[in-house]
Design a protein around this motif. Structure first.
Motif, PDB file in Angstrom:
ATOM      1  N   GLU A  27       0.832  -1.208   0.000  1.00 47.40           N
ATOM      2  CA  GLU A  27       0.000   0.000   0.000  1.00 47.40           C
ATOM      3  C   GLU A  27       0.866   1.257   0.000  1.00 47.40           C
ATOM      4  N   TYR A  28       1.978   1.235   0.738  1.00 46.61           N
ATOM      5  CA  TYR A  28       2.909   2.365   0.683  1.00 46.61           C
ATOM      6  C   TYR A  28       3.452   2.553  -0.737  1.00 46.61           C
ATOM      7  N   ILE A  29       3.808   1.441  -1.375  1.00 46.49           N
ATOM      8  CA  ILE A  29       4.314   1.522  -2.762  1.00 46.49           C
ATOM      9  C   ILE A  29       3.237   2.078  -3.682  1.00 46.49           C
ATOM     10  N   LYS A  30       2.013   1.610  -3.510  1.00 45.85           N
ATOM     11  CA  LYS A  30       0.883   2.084  -4.317  1.00 45.85           C
ATOM     12  C   LYS A  30       0.707   3.588  -4.174  1.00 45.85           C
ATOM     13  N   LYS A  31       0.975   4.114  -2.969  1.00 47.58           N
ATOM     14  CA  LYS A  31       0.847   5.542  -2.716  1.00 47.58           C
ATOM     15  C   LYS A  31       2.137   6.303  -3.049  1.00 47.58           C
ATOM     16  N   GLU A  32       3.074   5.616  -3.716  1.00 53.13           N
ATOM     17  CA  GLU A  32       4.306   6.207  -4.235  1.00 53.13           C
ATOM     18  C   GLU A  32       5.272   6.658  -3.146  1.00 53.13           C
ATOM     19  N   LEU A 172      -8.109   0.279  12.579  1.00 52.01           N
ATOM     20  CA  LEU A 172      -8.590  -1.101  12.518  1.00 52.01           C
ATOM     21  C   LEU A 172      -7.742  -1.961  11.589  1.00 52.01           C
ATOM     22  N   HIS A 173      -7.613  -3.228  11.943  1.00 53.41           N
ATOM     23  CA  HIS A 173      -6.851  -4.182  11.133  1.00 53.41           C
ATOM     24  C   HIS A 173      -7.501  -4.304   9.755  1.00 53.41           C
ATOM     25  N   PRO A 174      -6.747  -4.080   8.683  1.00 51.68           N
ATOM     26  CA  PRO A 174      -7.332  -4.220   7.344  1.00 51.68           C
ATOM     27  C   PRO A 174      -7.617  -5.675   6.981  1.00 51.68           C
ATOM     28  N   LEU A 175      -8.370  -5.841   5.900  1.00 51.93           N
ATOM     29  CA  LEU A 175      -8.678  -7.170   5.395  1.00 51.93           C
ATOM     30  C   LEU A 175      -7.449  -7.788   4.749  1.00 51.93           C
ATOM     31  N   GLN A 357     -14.252   0.062   5.795  1.00 51.00           N
ATOM     32  CA  GLN A 357     -13.474   0.643   6.898  1.00 51.00           C
ATOM     33  C   GLN A 357     -12.201  -0.136   7.180  1.00 51.00           C
ATOM     34  N   TYR A 358     -12.101  -1.362   6.640  1.00 49.02           N
ATOM     35  CA  TYR A 358     -10.939  -2.209   6.916  1.00 49.02           C
ATOM     36  C   TYR A 358      -9.966  -2.182   5.731  1.00 49.02           C
ATOM     37  N   SER A 359      -9.430  -1.013   5.415  1.00 52.47           N
ATOM     38  CA  SER A 359      -8.579  -0.890   4.225  1.00 52.47           C
ATOM     39  C   SER A 359      -7.130  -0.597   4.599  1.00 52.47           C
ATOM     40  N   TRP A 360      -6.210  -1.024   3.737  1.00 56.05           N
ATOM     41  CA  TRP A 360      -4.785  -0.745   3.939  1.00 56.05           C
ATOM     42  C   TRP A 360      -4.494   0.732   3.727  1.00 56.05           C
TER      43      TRP A 360
END
Length: 372
Positions: A27-32, A172-175, A357-360
């Motif tokens: 997710e960090y990579i996805k957000k550049e 919250l813990h993501p899926l 609500q449970y997203s990275w």
């Protein structure tokens, strides 16, 4: 470009900690972001690891930026890792913490860092099984952090027992969305080679005493469960005495009602177990939050969980599952309610509404908000 380093087990090390760390990294990579994971070349000495092996093979992960620098029991590796991180000059470092066995390693590593912001991403404050001097070990690690991220109110409360000065943030813990797409129930049962004419409940993951499998086995012995053609699937590696559970199943005459897959379930196999089942049962005696819950919700499967620790942050009674007291009668009552009233469709629709609500992305944003 912002730079973030995550210190955590990761591929080829196996388990939920590794999997979730890798999903945060992606997710960090996805957000550049410029993101990398510093993992362990030795996580546990062999004599301390209760499973059969600590690693897996997954060619899809070979291009992840994972650097196995840390040896949990070698101080030289802690210092070398700190030199590497200091050279990288990240905006902040996330320290994954779930067991005080790692407190000395992670605490000294944090001590060696030069003016770098440090966040403790805490799964558990206290271990499921006590170890000597655990409070002192936990304190040693906590004092080195500038802030904390938790995923349940239960863990936040445990942190507050140490009266730390650093701020505690909750997300919250993501899926777990890395185990493939949802399978048709009939297809999943065919893949598992189980009789499609029965109802199935699933106990998934490592078998340890605190997970209360014996309560669930007791529940299975109730004649009302048998009358409703309910079978139990146990899927996961035994970290406790396997013979104890198998003997209990035999003594209760449940050999035809309980199906055991006693091995670590590879990622590409996970979907068929969840999708073949009608409801997932977590009869835990203690818990913080659970990755198993988040796999179940990813596959739109309701969860019957005991009302312990932080599980209530994720399971809403009679909406996306059941929260019950940790005893076999309450488990039986909820299973009867679920199957007799055909709750599957209603729960599945509720789960679909709750999943956003449970997203990275939310978790990355929460980390980002700490030092703003």
């Amino acid at each position: 470009m912002k730079k973030v380093i995550i210190i955590s087990p990761a591929y080829p090390l196996r388990g939920g900690i590794s999997e979730s760390t890798e999903l945060l990294y992606l997710e960090y990579i996805k957000k550049e972001f410029d993101c990398q994971i510093i993992s362990y070349n030795l996580q546990y000495p062999r004599f301390l690891f209760p499973g059969k092996k600590q690693t897996i093979f997954d060619p899809k992960k070979k291009n992840f930026n994972i650097i196995p620098l840390l040896n949990s029991i070698n101080p030289i590796s802690w210092y070398r890792t700190s030199k590497y991180i200091n050279f990288q000059k990240p905006d902040y470092v996330i320290f994954r913490f779930w067991n005080p066995f790692f407190s000395i390693c992670l605490g000294f590593l944090a001590f060696f860092l030069n003016d770098i912001k440090k966040v403790g991403w805490v799964d558990n404050v206290f271990p499921h099984k006590k170890i000597p001097f655990q409070k002192n070990l936990i304190k040693f690690f906590l004092k080195k952090m500038d802030a904390f991220m938790v995923m349940s109110e239960s863990v936040k409360n445990d942190l507050n027992k140490f009266k730390i000065n650093a701020p505690i943030h909750k997300s919250l813990h993501p899926l777990y969305n890395n185990f493939g797409v949802k399978l048709n129930k009939k297809l999943a049962r065919r893949k598992l080679k189980v009789d499609p004419n029965y109802n199935y409940i699933l106990f998934f993951g490592f078998v340890r005493k605190y997970k209360g499998l014996d309560l669930l086995i007791d529940a299975m012995s109730n004649k009302l469960i048998d009358e409703r053609k309910i079978k139990l699937i146990i899927a996961g590696e035994f970290y406790e005495n396997e013979k104890y559970y198998k003997q209990k199943i035999f003594d209760l005459n449940l050999s035809k009602s309980v199906i055991i897959f006693d091995h670590y379930i590879d990622n590409n196999e996970v979907s068929k177990y969840f999708c073949a089942s009608d409801i997932i049962v977590q009869p835990y005696l203690s818990a913080t939050q659970s990755g198993i819950t988040m796999i179940a919700l990813h596959f739109n499967r309701p969860v019957l969980a005991t009302n312990v620790g932080g599980l209530s942050d994720y399971i809403k009674n009679n909406q996306n599952g059941y929260l019950v007291e940790p005893n076999s009668k309450k488990i039986v009552d909820s299973l009867l309610n679920f199957f007799d009233n055909k709750k599957s469709k209603v729960f599945e629709e509720n789960i679909k509404l709750m999943k956003k609500q449970y997203s990275w992305s939310n978790l990355v944003n929460s980390f980002e908000s700490i030092f703003k």
